[in-house]
Design a protein around this motif. Structure first.
Motif, PDB file in Angstrom:
ATOM      1  N   MET A 172       4.968  -0.320  -0.877  1.00 46.15           N
ATOM      2  CA  MET A 172       4.109  -0.817  -2.324  1.00 46.15           C
ATOM      3  C   MET A 172       2.775  -0.969  -1.963  1.00 46.15           C
ATOM      4  SD  MET A 172       6.658  -4.012  -3.091  1.00 46.15           S
ATOM      5  CE  MET A 172       6.184  -3.874  -4.879  1.00 46.15           C
ATOM      6  N   GLU A 173       1.976  -1.039  -2.935  1.00 41.03           N
ATOM      7  CA  GLU A 173       0.721  -1.607  -2.954  1.00 41.03           C
ATOM      8  C   GLU A 173       0.561  -3.037  -2.531  1.00 41.03           C
ATOM      9  OE1 GLU A 173      -1.767   0.417  -2.974  1.00 41.03           O
ATOM     10  OE2 GLU A 173      -1.060   1.981  -4.181  1.00 41.03           O
ATOM     11  N   PHE A 174      -0.325  -3.220  -1.515  1.00 40.13           N
ATOM     12  CA  PHE A 174      -0.334  -4.693  -0.914  1.00 40.13           C
ATOM     13  C   PHE A 174      -0.519  -5.565  -1.859  1.00 40.13           C
ATOM     14  CE2 PHE A 174      -2.687  -8.358   1.023  1.00 40.13           C
ATOM     15  CZ  PHE A 174      -2.059  -8.423   1.866  1.00 40.13           C
ATOM     16  N   ASP A 175      -1.387  -5.447  -2.846  1.00 42.38           N
ATOM     17  CA  ASP A 175      -2.045  -6.396  -3.874  1.00 42.38           C
ATOM     18  C   ASP A 175      -0.825  -6.691  -4.889  1.00 42.38           C
ATOM     19  OD1 ASP A 175      -4.216  -7.928  -4.722  1.00 42.38           O
ATOM     20  OD2 ASP A 175      -4.149  -6.647  -6.546  1.00 42.38           O
ATOM     21  N   SER A 176       0.228  -5.778  -4.860  1.00 42.43           N
ATOM     22  CA  SER A 176       1.296  -6.269  -5.773  1.00 42.43           C
ATOM     23  C   SER A 176       2.310  -6.775  -4.982  1.00 42.43           C
ATOM     24  CB  SER A 176       1.934  -4.985  -6.552  1.00 42.43           C
ATOM     25  OG  SER A 176       2.286  -4.167  -5.541  1.00 42.43           O
ATOM     26  N   LEU A 177       2.532  -7.032  -3.871  1.00 44.43           N
ATOM     27  CA  LEU A 177       3.472  -7.638  -3.015  1.00 44.43           C
ATOM     28  C   LEU A 177       3.848  -9.042  -3.593  1.00 44.43           C
ATOM     29  CD1 LEU A 177       2.611  -6.501   0.458  1.00 44.43           C
ATOM     30  CD2 LEU A 177       4.660  -6.062  -0.793  1.00 44.43           C
ATOM     31  N   LEU A 179      -7.803  -3.702  -1.088  1.00 46.75           N
ATOM     32  CA  LEU A 179      -7.877  -4.912  -2.280  1.00 46.75           C
ATOM     33  C   LEU A 179      -6.840  -6.001  -1.799  1.00 46.75           C
ATOM     34  CD1 LEU A 179      -8.455  -5.250  -5.532  1.00 46.75           C
ATOM     35  CD2 LEU A 179      -6.508  -3.807  -5.807  1.00 46.75           C
ATOM     36  N   GLY A 180      -7.158  -7.121  -2.402  1.00 49.08           N
ATOM     37  CA  GLY A 180      -6.247  -8.103  -2.103  1.00 49.08           C
ATOM     38  C   GLY A 180      -6.101  -8.874  -0.657  1.00 49.08           C
ATOM     39  N   THR A 181      -6.837  -8.360   0.187  1.00 46.51           N
ATOM     40  CA  THR A 181      -6.940  -8.613   1.605  1.00 46.51           C
ATOM     41  C   THR A 181      -7.846  -9.654   1.955  1.00 46.51           C
ATOM     42  OG1 THR A 181      -8.289  -7.081   2.502  1.00 46.51           O
ATOM     43  CG2 THR A 181      -5.893  -6.477   2.642  1.00 46.51           C
ATOM     44  N   THR A 182      -7.799 -10.561   3.107  1.00 46.04           N
ATOM     45  CA  THR A 182      -8.630 -11.404   3.444  1.00 46.04           C
ATOM     46  C   THR A 182     -10.047 -10.664   3.606  1.00 46.04           C
ATOM     47  OG1 THR A 182      -6.980 -12.434   4.710  1.00 46.04           O
ATOM     48  CG2 THR A 182      -9.208 -13.304   5.218  1.00 46.04           C
ATOM     49  N   GLY A 183     -10.163  -9.661   4.133  1.00 51.16           N
ATOM     50  CA  GLY A 183     -11.543  -8.895   4.125  1.00 51.16           C
ATOM     51  C   GLY A 183     -12.172  -8.660   2.965  1.00 51.16           C
ATOM     52  N   ASP A 184     -11.304  -8.404   1.819  1.00 54.59           N
ATOM     53  CA  ASP A 184     -11.569  -8.167   0.318  1.00 54.59           C
ATOM     54  C   ASP A 184     -12.394  -9.590  -0.129  1.00 54.59           C
ATOM     55  OD1 ASP A 184     -12.164  -7.477  -2.270  1.00 54.59           O
ATOM     56  OD2 ASP A 184     -10.050  -7.615  -2.673  1.00 54.59           O
ATOM     57  N   TYR A 185     -11.551 -10.827   0.313  1.00 49.52           N
ATOM     58  CA  TYR A 185     -12.086 -12.150  -0.241  1.00 49.52           C
ATOM     59  C   TYR A 185     -13.565 -12.472   0.386  1.00 49.52           C
ATOM     60  CZ  TYR A 185      -7.467 -12.222  -2.257  1.00 49.52           C
ATOM     61  OH  TYR A 185      -6.286 -12.117  -2.835  1.00 49.52           O
ATOM     62  N   MET A 186     -13.567 -12.032   1.746  1.00 49.20           N
ATOM     63  CA  MET A 186     -14.915 -12.465   2.388  1.00 49.20           C
ATOM     64  C   MET A 186     -16.344 -11.793   1.883  1.00 49.20           C
ATOM     65  SD  MET A 186     -13.160 -12.496   6.211  1.00 49.20           S
ATOM     66  CE  MET A 186     -14.861 -12.715   7.166  1.00 49.20           C
ATOM     67  N   TYR A 232     -10.282  -0.858  -2.044  1.00 45.69           N
ATOM     68  CA  TYR A 232      -9.590   0.498  -1.971  1.00 45.69           C
ATOM     69  C   TYR A 232      -8.205  -0.065  -1.682  1.00 45.69           C
ATOM     70  CZ  TYR A 232     -13.956   2.542  -0.410  1.00 45.69           C
ATOM     71  OH  TYR A 232     -15.399   2.690  -0.274  1.00 45.69           O
ATOM     72  N   ASN A 233      -7.154   0.652  -2.478  1.00 39.01           N
ATOM     73  CA  ASN A 233      -5.671   0.326  -2.305  1.00 39.01           C
ATOM     74  C   ASN A 233      -5.307   0.524  -0.760  1.00 39.01           C
ATOM     75  OD1 ASN A 233      -5.165  -0.353  -4.613  1.00 39.01           O
ATOM     76  ND2 ASN A 233      -5.091   1.903  -5.374  1.00 39.01           N
ATOM     77  N   LYS A 234      -6.086   1.382   0.145  1.00 37.89           N
ATOM     78  CA  LYS A 234      -5.571   1.874   1.437  1.00 37.89           C
ATOM     79  C   LYS A 234      -6.892   1.635   2.369  1.00 37.89           C
ATOM     80  CE  LYS A 234      -2.340   5.439   0.052  1.00 37.89           C
ATOM     81  NZ  LYS A 234      -2.111   6.736   0.172  1.00 37.89           N
TER      82      LYS A 234
END
Length: 274
Positions: free
Chosen positions: A103-108, A169-176, A188-190
């Motif tokens: 599934m999408e990472f951001d929804s886990l 989206l939703g990863t540490t890299g996104d927040y940084m 990105y979703n992927k």
């Protein structure tokens, strides 16, 4: 720059099918460390079955199979990778069947307790996530790398200011990304889609965890490169339902036993250091 065929190859060949992990240089391996799970006795399948989530003999696990070598889609079309092998080994120790949902990472995190029981997806332990779920003992130390074009003016983390930066989206890299003054974030979703845009010149950089970065840089040597700016290390752990101490004890006990009996190191060698 590769043309459309190269981008298609990324989506098909890197879409994490049939790749156990990228070859790493000695230097790259030196930057990777596996954390020791906290102590705890291993939990047998009979003992584990006392917990509500293990009572039916099935553990439904969420992942996002877009993150090699930790999770990707294998040749058989099913999720594979280090995390998948690890959670299945934990299931074996607990005497339960593991069913993996891609599934999408951001929804886990939001899906734990409804669609899935737990999640394993190269997920970093953060305070924000700890407010919604509990985590197992840490099983891996990770760090963020930066992917850039082969020819770039980015030579340090400070050079990311004002750049257009992509991340999943939703990863540490996104927040940084917000830490870099004037930077424009593209989500990105992927991760593969962000790398596609980097190759196409629509991004200046992509922030992604070290091991996936090595996979991408290896696949597109000469077009993109990775940079290590010595960002703070992070802990990967399995996301668990909030307050389920019995399940946490069972998972942590199994993780500790896998470490002590050598299975954990075998999986590291197979998927990460091969």
């Amino acid at each position: 720059m590769k043309k459309a065929a190269a981008l298609l190859m990324l989506s098909m060949a890197i879409a994490f099918a049939g790749c156990g992990g990228a070859p790493q240089s000695d230097e790259a391996k030196d930057n990777t460390s596996v954390s020791e799970p906290d102590g705890g006795a291993a939990v047998s399948g009979t003992e584990a079955s006392d917990g509500d989530l293990l009572a039916d003999g099935v553990l439904t696990v969420g992942t996002n199979a877009e993150f090699p070598p930790f999770e990707y889609v294998g040749d058989d079309g099913e999720p594979d990778g280090f995390d998948i092998a690890l959670i299945k080994a934990i299931g074996d120790k607990l005497g339960v069947e593991v069913e993996v949902e891609n599934m999408e990472f951001d929804s886990l995190v939001a899906s734990i307790g409804s669609k899935i029981d737990v999640a394993i997806a190269g997920m970093t332990v953060t305070e924000e996530r700890q407010g919604m779920v509990d985590f197992s003992d840490s099983y891996y130390k990770a760090v963020q790398y930066v992917l850039v074009p082969a020819e770039t003016d980015i030579a340090s983390a400070e050079d990311l200011a004002g750049k257009t930066i992509g991340a999943q989206l939703g990863t540490t890299g996104d927040y940084m990304i917000e830490d870099f003054e004037g930077a424009t974030a593209k989500q990105y979703n992927k991760a593969v889609d962000a790398v596609n845009d980097l190759i196409s010149g629509r991004l200046d950089a992509v922030i992604v965890d070290k091991n996936p970065a090595l996979v991408f840089a290896d696949k597109f040597s000469g077009e993109i490169q990775y940079m290590d700016f010595s960002f703070e290390p992070e802990d990967y752990a399995i996301a668990l339902p909030k307050g389920d101490a019995a399940l946490a004890d069972a998972v942590n006990g199994a993780l500790a036993e896998l470490k002590s009996d050598g299975t954990f190191d075998e999986l590291v060698s197979q998927y990460i250091e091969n």
